[in-house]
Scaffold this active site. Structure first.
Site, PDB file in Angstrom:
ATOM      1  CG  ASP A 118      -1.842  -1.205   1.237  1.00 49.38           C
ATOM      2  OD1 ASP A 118      -2.458  -1.471   0.192  1.00 49.38           O
ATOM      3  OD2 ASP A 118      -1.937  -1.891   2.265  1.00 49.38           O
ATOM      4  CG  ASP A 154       1.105   0.064  -9.318  1.00 50.51           C
ATOM      5  OD1 ASP A 154       1.253  -0.433  -8.182  1.00 50.51           O
ATOM      6  OD2 ASP A 154       0.260   0.945  -9.573  1.00 50.51           O
TER       7      ASP A 154
HETATM    8  N1  SAM Z   1       0.968  -8.508  -2.671  1.00 47.79           N
HETATM    9  C1  SAM Z   1      -0.376  -8.611  -3.229  1.00 47.79           C
HETATM   10  C2  SAM Z   1      -0.360  -8.353  -4.708  1.00 47.79           C
HETATM   11  O1  SAM Z   1       0.641  -7.806  -5.194  1.00 47.79           O
HETATM   12  O2  SAM Z   1      -1.327  -8.720  -5.393  1.00 47.79           O
HETATM   13  C3  SAM Z   1      -1.352  -7.684  -2.491  1.00 47.79           C
HETATM   14  C4  SAM Z   1      -1.112  -6.201  -2.634  1.00 47.79           C
HETATM   15  S1  SAM Z   1      -2.224  -5.217  -1.645  1.00 47.79           S
HETATM   16  C5  SAM Z   1      -2.134  -3.637  -2.350  1.00 47.79           C
HETATM   17  C6  SAM Z   1      -1.311  -5.012  -0.130  1.00 47.79           C
HETATM   18  C7  SAM Z   1      -1.624  -6.080   0.900  1.00 47.79           C
HETATM   19  O3  SAM Z   1      -0.774  -5.889   2.026  1.00 47.79           O
HETATM   20  C8  SAM Z   1      -3.049  -6.032   1.411  1.00 47.79           C
HETATM   21  O4  SAM Z   1      -3.654  -7.303   1.299  1.00 47.79           O
HETATM   22  C9  SAM Z   1      -2.897  -5.589   2.868  1.00 47.79           C
HETATM   23  O5  SAM Z   1      -3.892  -6.121   3.707  1.00 47.79           O
HETATM   24  C10 SAM Z   1      -1.508  -6.131   3.208  1.00 47.79           C
HETATM   25  N2  SAM Z   1      -0.857  -5.412   4.304  1.00 47.79           N
HETATM   26  C11 SAM Z   1      -0.696  -4.068   4.408  1.00 47.79           C
HETATM   27  N3  SAM Z   1      -0.071  -3.738   5.545  1.00 47.79           N
HETATM   28  C12 SAM Z   1       0.173  -4.905   6.193  1.00 47.79           C
HETATM   29  C13 SAM Z   1       0.775  -5.214   7.438  1.00 47.79           C
HETATM   30  N4  SAM Z   1       1.242  -4.245   8.236  1.00 47.79           N
HETATM   31  N5  SAM Z   1       0.867  -6.505   7.801  1.00 47.79           N
HETATM   32  C14 SAM Z   1       0.372  -7.488   6.990  1.00 47.79           C
HETATM   33  N6  SAM Z   1      -0.215  -7.248   5.791  1.00 47.79           N
HETATM   34  C15 SAM Z   1      -0.321  -5.973   5.400  1.00 47.79           C
END
Ligand code: SAM
Length: 215
Positions: A118, A154
């Site tokens: 994120d 990206d």
């Molecule tokens: N890596 C995957 C992809 O490229 O398709 C998912 C990308 S998505 C934008 C980011 C993911 O990171 C989300 O599912 C979110 O819940 C997880 N995430 C964000 N901060 C996190 C944290 N502190 N601990 C565990 N997961 C986290």
């Protein structure tokens, strides 16, 4: 990531304690017992729906993988893939990455993958970015000497920020691509987000950064 309320998610996760490891603080320092071998352990932080980590586990059977995801409603998609595939070298963890030192002993992890993290574009949310210095310190604590972070996104802003953050922390940049899909990098496993963004014509950035030796 748009979150859908899935009231059944908690029960589904609890029904598979061999795949989504419960009480991970009790496993700290003993992950090789879970995998029943001494192979290196690589983690993906923010594993989402799990396409990358499942692909990596299939591609590299002699490496153990753990996919770490904060949200139950998202990790269930990774769990259902794992149920179908039966990969002995892949486990999932439903925890917040900020607490990783509670679940892994120093030196227990060989590599950290960050994929499409994120971006948290507002300056006041900088501390939430997974490439912020406190996360880099957490990853360093649990990683082997000269451990590596492999990062894809990206998002140009997040990429530039992360390269700067890596460098300021003292990490050495081993590989940087400003257009991964047009580079000669081999063996790329696409994530769900990577497929979505590259189909729209967006370029994918990738970096590998290595911690300096502590010896
Ligand atoms: N890596 C995957 C992809 O490229 O398709 C998912 C990308 S998505 C934008 C980011 C993911 O990171 C989300 O599912 C979110 O819940 C997880 N995430 C964000 N901060 C996190 C944290 N502190 N601990 C565990 N997961 C986290």
């Amino acid at each position: 990531m748009r979150l859908r309320n899935k009231p059944w998610a908690n029960e589904y996760i609890q029904q598979h304690p061999n795949l989504v490891i419960p009480n991970p603080e009790e496993v700290k320092g003993k992950w090789n017992e879970i995998f029943q071998n001494e192979n290196p352990i690589h983690i993906e932080v923010g594993t989402g729906k799990g396409q990358f980590i499942v692909g990596m586990a299939k591609q590299n059977p002699h490496i153990n993988y753990i996919g770490i995801e904060l949200y139950q409603s998202v990790i269930v998609s990774a769990l259902s893939k794992l149920e179908e595939e039966q990969l002995p070298n892949l486990k999932l963890l439903n925890v917040n990455a900020k607490n990783l030192t509670d679940y892994f002993a120093p030196g227990e992890i060989g590599r950290v993958y960050l994929n499409f993290s994120d971006p948290w574009p507002k300056n006041r949310h900088e501390k939430r970015r997974l490439t912020y210095k406190t996360f880099l310190s957490t990853f360093e604590t649990i990683m082997v000497d000269e451990g590596e972070i492999h990062f894809k996104t990206d998002n140009q802003g997040l990429f530039e920020y992360s390269l700067k953050s890596f460098s300021e922390y003292g990490l050495l940049l081993k590989f940087v691509s400003l257009d991964l899909h047009k580079s000669d990098f081999e063996g790329n496993i696409m994530t769900e987000y990577e497929e979505k963004f590259s189909k729209k014509g967006q370029r994918i950035y990738r970096a590998e950064a290595k911690y300096p030796s502590k010896k």
